[in-house]
Scaffold this motif. Structure first.
Motif, PDB file in Angstrom:
ATOM      1  N   ILE A   1       0.839  -1.202   0.000  1.00  0.00           N
ATOM      2  CA  ILE A   1       0.000   0.000   0.000  1.00  0.00           C
ATOM      3  C   ILE A   1       0.874   1.252   0.000  1.00  0.00           C
ATOM      4  N   LEU A   2       1.902   1.271   0.838  1.00  0.00           N
ATOM      5  CA  LEU A   2       2.789   2.428   0.906  1.00  0.00           C
ATOM      6  C   LEU A   2       3.540   2.637  -0.398  1.00  0.00           C
ATOM      7  N   LYS A   3       3.928   1.550  -1.041  1.00  0.00           N
ATOM      8  CA  LYS A   3       4.625   1.660  -2.325  1.00  0.00           C
ATOM      9  C   LYS A   3       3.707   2.312  -3.363  1.00  0.00           C
ATOM     10  N   MET A   4       2.448   1.854  -3.415  1.00  0.00           N
ATOM     11  CA  MET A   4       1.501   2.436  -4.361  1.00  0.00           C
ATOM     12  C   MET A   4       1.219   3.895  -4.026  1.00  0.00           C
TER      13      MET A   4
ATOM     14  N   SER B   1       3.211   5.987  -2.628  1.00  0.00           N
ATOM     15  CA  SER B   1       4.371   6.812  -2.984  1.00  0.00           C
ATOM     16  C   SER B   1       4.401   7.174  -4.468  1.00  0.00           C
ATOM     17  N   MET B   2       3.666   6.445  -5.288  1.00  0.00           N
ATOM     18  CA  MET B   2       3.650   6.713  -6.728  1.00  0.00           C
ATOM     19  C   MET B   2       2.630   7.783  -7.118  1.00  0.00           C
ATOM     20  N   LEU B   3       1.798   8.212  -6.151  1.00  0.00           N
ATOM     21  CA  LEU B   3       0.758   9.205  -6.437  1.00  0.00           C
ATOM     22  C   LEU B   3       1.291  10.624  -6.295  1.00  0.00           C
ATOM     23  N   ASN B   4       0.621  11.564  -6.972  1.00  0.00           N
ATOM     24  CA  ASN B   4       0.967  12.973  -6.766  1.00  0.00           C
ATOM     25  C   ASN B   4       0.379  13.415  -5.424  1.00  0.00           C
ATOM     26  N   GLU B   5       0.779  14.596  -4.956  1.00  0.00           N
ATOM     27  CA  GLU B   5       0.384  15.069  -3.625  1.00  0.00           C
ATOM     28  C   GLU B   5      -1.132  15.190  -3.460  1.00  0.00           C
ATOM     29  N   THR B   6      -1.815  15.664  -4.480  1.00  0.00           N
ATOM     30  CA  THR B   6      -3.276  15.817  -4.412  1.00  0.00           C
ATOM     31  C   THR B   6      -3.947  14.462  -4.230  1.00  0.00           C
ATOM     32  N   ASP B   7      -3.506  13.479  -5.011  1.00  0.00           N
ATOM     33  CA  ASP B   7      -4.092  12.140  -4.900  1.00  0.00           C
ATOM     34  C   ASP B   7      -3.733  11.475  -3.571  1.00  0.00           C
ATOM     35  N   LYS B   8      -2.511  11.716  -3.075  1.00  0.00           N
ATOM     36  CA  LYS B   8      -2.122  11.190  -1.761  1.00  0.00           C
ATOM     37  C   LYS B   8      -3.043  11.735  -0.684  1.00  0.00           C
ATOM     38  N   ASP B   9      -3.294  13.046  -0.719  1.00  0.00           N
ATOM     39  CA  ASP B   9      -4.184  13.662   0.263  1.00  0.00           C
ATOM     40  C   ASP B   9      -5.575  13.040   0.216  1.00  0.00           C
ATOM     41  N   PHE B  10      -6.068  12.803  -0.988  1.00  0.00           N
ATOM     42  CA  PHE B  10      -7.392  12.198  -1.155  1.00  0.00           C
ATOM     43  C   PHE B  10      -7.414  10.787  -0.550  1.00  0.00           C
TER      44      PHE B  10
END
Length: 105
Positions: free
Chosen positions: A79-82, A84-93
């Motif tokens: 889960i953490l690996k996936m 880490s591949m997201l942009n900041e906006t998607d990570k926040d979501f």
């Protein structure tokens, strides 16, 4: 004051999860005073505290004690690996969604 291994790892865990000390106390059923003492390097957590924190945050107890081991279980690492591949906006979501689901129980 030199940080202890457990102190550094607890601080890292709070940063990763964006939790406050009071959140950790609530999740682990440890006192706010105990958490504060660990964070400030006044006291090392005993084995019961290590177990409670590692269980509540799904981290390897050996990692929490400062050993050079993976901090998360295999599924959590994926889960953490996936994430880490997201942009900041998607990570926040994703983080907001996970928090919402976790609060629902």
């Amino acid at each position: 004051m030199k940080k202890t291994n457990s102190q550094s790892r607890i601080l890292e865990l709070l940063k990763i999860t964006d939790d406050k000390q009071s959140d950790m106390a609530r999740k682990t059923k440890l006192s706010k005073t105990s958490i504060s003492r660990y964070v400030n390097g006044i006291q090392e957590p005993n084995q019961d505290a290590i177990n409670r924190i590692s269980k509540a945050y799904r981290v390897n107890p050996a990692w929490l004690m400062g050993y050079d081991v993976d901090f998360a279980e295999t599924k959590d690492k994926e889960i953490l690996k996936m994430l880490s591949m997201l942009n900041e906006t998607d990570k926040d979501f994703v983080i907001k969604t996970i928090k919402h689901l976790a609060e629902r129980g």
